[in-house]
Scaffold this motif. Structure first.
Motif, mmCIF file in Angstrom:
data_model
loop_
_atom_site.group_PDB
_atom_site.id
_atom_site.type_symbol
_atom_site.label_atom_id
_atom_site.label_comp_id
_atom_site.label_asym_id
_atom_site.label_seq_id
_atom_site.Cartn_x
_atom_site.Cartn_y
_atom_site.Cartn_z
ATOM 1 N N ALA A 204 0.932 -1.143 -0.213
ATOM 2 C CA ALA A 204 0.004 -0.097 -0.089
ATOM 3 C C ALA A 204 0.898 1.496 -0.041
ATOM 4 O O ALA A 204 0.392 2.170 -0.660
ATOM 5 N N VAL A 205 2.014 1.190 0.712
ATOM 6 C CA VAL A 205 2.816 2.395 0.690
ATOM 7 C C VAL A 205 3.353 2.685 -0.490
ATOM 8 O O VAL A 205 3.608 3.608 -1.036
ATOM 9 N N CYS A 206 3.951 1.548 -1.173
ATOM 10 C CA CYS A 206 4.369 1.605 -2.402
ATOM 11 C C CYS A 206 3.677 2.156 -3.669
ATOM 12 O O CYS A 206 3.904 3.004 -4.625
ATOM 13 N N LEU A 207 2.219 1.489 -3.468
ATOM 14 C CA LEU A 207 1.393 1.888 -4.542
ATOM 15 C C LEU A 207 0.872 3.364 -4.363
ATOM 16 O O LEU A 207 0.957 4.511 -5.328
ATOM 17 N N SER A 208 0.962 3.757 -3.168
ATOM 18 C CA SER A 208 0.577 5.488 -2.861
ATOM 19 C C SER A 208 1.768 6.248 -3.299
ATOM 20 O O SER A 208 1.637 7.451 -3.910
ATOM 21 N N TYR A 209 2.966 5.860 -2.990
ATOM 22 C CA TYR A 209 3.990 6.673 -3.682
ATOM 23 C C TYR A 209 4.172 6.476 -5.031
ATOM 24 O O TYR A 209 4.431 7.853 -5.476
ATOM 25 N N GLU A 269 -5.933 6.438 -0.198
ATOM 26 C CA GLU A 269 -7.164 5.667 0.014
ATOM 27 C C GLU A 269 -7.289 4.553 -1.194
ATOM 28 O O GLU A 269 -7.708 3.381 -0.897
ATOM 29 N N GLY A 270 -6.823 4.789 -2.376
ATOM 30 C CA GLY A 270 -6.940 3.900 -3.458
ATOM 31 C C GLY A 270 -5.883 2.778 -3.020
ATOM 32 O O GLY A 270 -5.999 1.499 -3.520
ATOM 33 N N ALA A 271 -4.882 3.301 -2.644
ATOM 34 C CA ALA A 271 -3.627 2.140 -2.318
ATOM 35 C C ALA A 271 -4.376 0.942 -1.137
ATOM 36 O O ALA A 271 -3.886 -0.134 -1.389
ATOM 37 N N ALA A 272 -4.715 1.943 -0.296
ATOM 38 C CA ALA A 272 -5.322 0.989 0.786
ATOM 39 C C ALA A 272 -6.682 -0.051 0.195
ATOM 40 O O ALA A 272 -6.695 -1.215 0.619
ATOM 41 N N GLU A 278 -6.185 -1.441 6.032
ATOM 42 C CA GLU A 278 -7.080 -0.304 6.630
ATOM 43 C C GLU A 278 -6.142 0.899 6.652
ATOM 44 O O GLU A 278 -5.053 0.950 6.576
ATOM 45 N N ILE A 279 -6.625 2.210 6.556
ATOM 46 C CA ILE A 279 -5.836 3.294 6.692
ATOM 47 C C ILE A 279 -6.313 4.397 7.782
ATOM 48 O O ILE A 279 -7.554 4.267 8.068
#
Length: 405
Positions: A204-209, A269-272, A278-279
């Protein structure tokens, strides 16, 4: 402003050069992080008391803030002395120079008030934790700026970005900054035996990055988004279940920064959603945009050596954010800037800039700015027409700020 009081201001600052320089060196040689500036606080308090000033230590409920004030009646001006440093790189934003310039200004105006007997008050306020700690936000909440006619300070920046004989800038806009921590919560699993049982928070961290990196294509040139990974797992063979990132989102106004944050939030939110995590978000100390008083900036321009200060030279000279922005929403504010020379052209928040902040040349530049700010402060205290014009201009600007402009 009569010439006699200008001479008093200049004479006092010259006479107290050794005391100002001592504070400058002590702060630079003993870098302390936000809310840990005990040496800076104690040295400042001792220096002021040795000069005969009454000082409130641990002012406004903050252990490393102080306040001293001279005068009575009339208008109140406040000079801000910052003195916190950065982790690992010391005074890489030159807060020792900020403290020195404000100290000089206070001493000059205090001497003029004592000599003249005119109404008016000048306060030197020790403001801790500008570097992310929001010290001035706490001071504002505690009432430190109530009733102030104006608040002034000056900040060092990279001198190599200025042109010709210009060594300072009067009118400096700085960005509003929304600061957030984002927590992703997944589920641990053995990454080799049963990876399918895990929910990977690092994914999720990498997707959001990556989503935020793509978003940068569609933001204004003056906007900024940057972040770091605070926690990203412990061992490669354990699916990370708890990860945290910290992001700063900047734009020209409070409204603009909040609008941009809402776009960034969708990336998280999209990555979560995509990873099943959960975020949770945690708001940090967000800073308002610096909205300088043009009246103060023009007055400063007029009292500085001719041809050495520009009104608003280049846009990115000091393009960060500061809690002085929030002070500008409390009263008319001045946050000018001056250039210092670094060996290899480094800007703020580098080791090269920290080294440059400790040179005699940089100290002399800071004191020169302090003399200018003292004369501007004296004008606020003694020129009723100027003070009224400044106040009306600020009130109009606050209406624009409320409209998000």
């Amino acid at each position: 402003m009569t010439q006699d009081w200008v001479k008093v201001i200049d004479g006092e600052i010259v006479a107290r050069n050794s005391e100002i320089n001592a504070i400058n060196q002590l702060i630079h040689e003993n870098p302390e992080l936000a809310y840990e500036e005990y040496k800076a606080h104690d040295n400042f308090v001792a220096a002021l008391q040795s000069l005969g000033f009454e000082v409130t230590s641990k002012a406004y409920g903050l252990d490393t803030a102080f306040s001293t004030e001279v005068g009575s009646g009339g208008r109140l001006i406040i000079y801000n002395a910052e003195y916190d440093a950065l982790p690992g790189i010391g005074h890489a934003c030159g807060h020792n120079l900020i403290a020195s310039s404000s100290f000089a200004s206070f001493l000059g105006v205090a001497a003029a008030l004592k000599a003249s007997g005119l109404p008016g008050r000048v306060r030197l306020l020790g403001t801790p934790a500008e570097e992310g700690g929001g010290g001035k936000l706490k001071l504002i909440a505690a009432g430190a700026y109530e009733g102030a006619a104006a608040s002034l300070m000056v900040h060092p920046g990279p001198g190599h970005t200025l042109s010709g004989a210009i060594r300072g800038v009067s009118y400096v806009r700085m960005l509003a900054n929304v600061k957030m921590r984002v927590y992703f919560t997944g589920r641990e699993s053995h990454a080799a035996i049963a990876p399918w049982d895990g929910v990977n928070a690092l994914d999720a961290v990498c997707l959001s990055y990556n989503a935020i990196s793509m978003l940068r294509q569609q933001i204004y040139p003056y906007e900024r988004i940057h972040g770091v990974f605070r926690t990203a797992g412990d061992r490669p063979n354990v699916t990370p279940a708890n990860c945290c990132v910290e992001y700063y989102v900047r734009s020209e106004t409070r409204t603009g920064a909040e609008r941009l944050w809402q776009r960034v939030l969708k990336c998280f939110e999209g990555a979560a959603l995509a990873t099943g995590c959960e975020i949770r978000t945690e708001a940090l100390n967000s800073y308002a945009d610096v909205r300088p008083s043009s009246s103060l900036c023009k007055a400063y321009l007029n009292v500085m050596p001719e041809g050495t200060v520009a009104y608003n030279e280049p846009r990115d000279f000091l393009a960060g954010s500061t809690d002085m922005g929030d002070v500008c929403y409390e009263c008319p504010g001045f946050h000018g800037a001056f250039g210092i020379g670094t060996k290899d052209g480094e800007a703020n928040h580098t080791k090269g800039f920290a080294a440059a902040a400790g040179t005699p040349e940089s100290f002399e530049r800071a004191v020169e700015c302090g003399r200018g700010m003292a004369k501007v402060g004296w004008k606020v205290l003694t020129d009723d027409g100027f003070a009224e014009q400044m106040k009306k201009e600020w009130e109009q600007d606050m209406k624009l700020a409320a409209e998000g402009k």
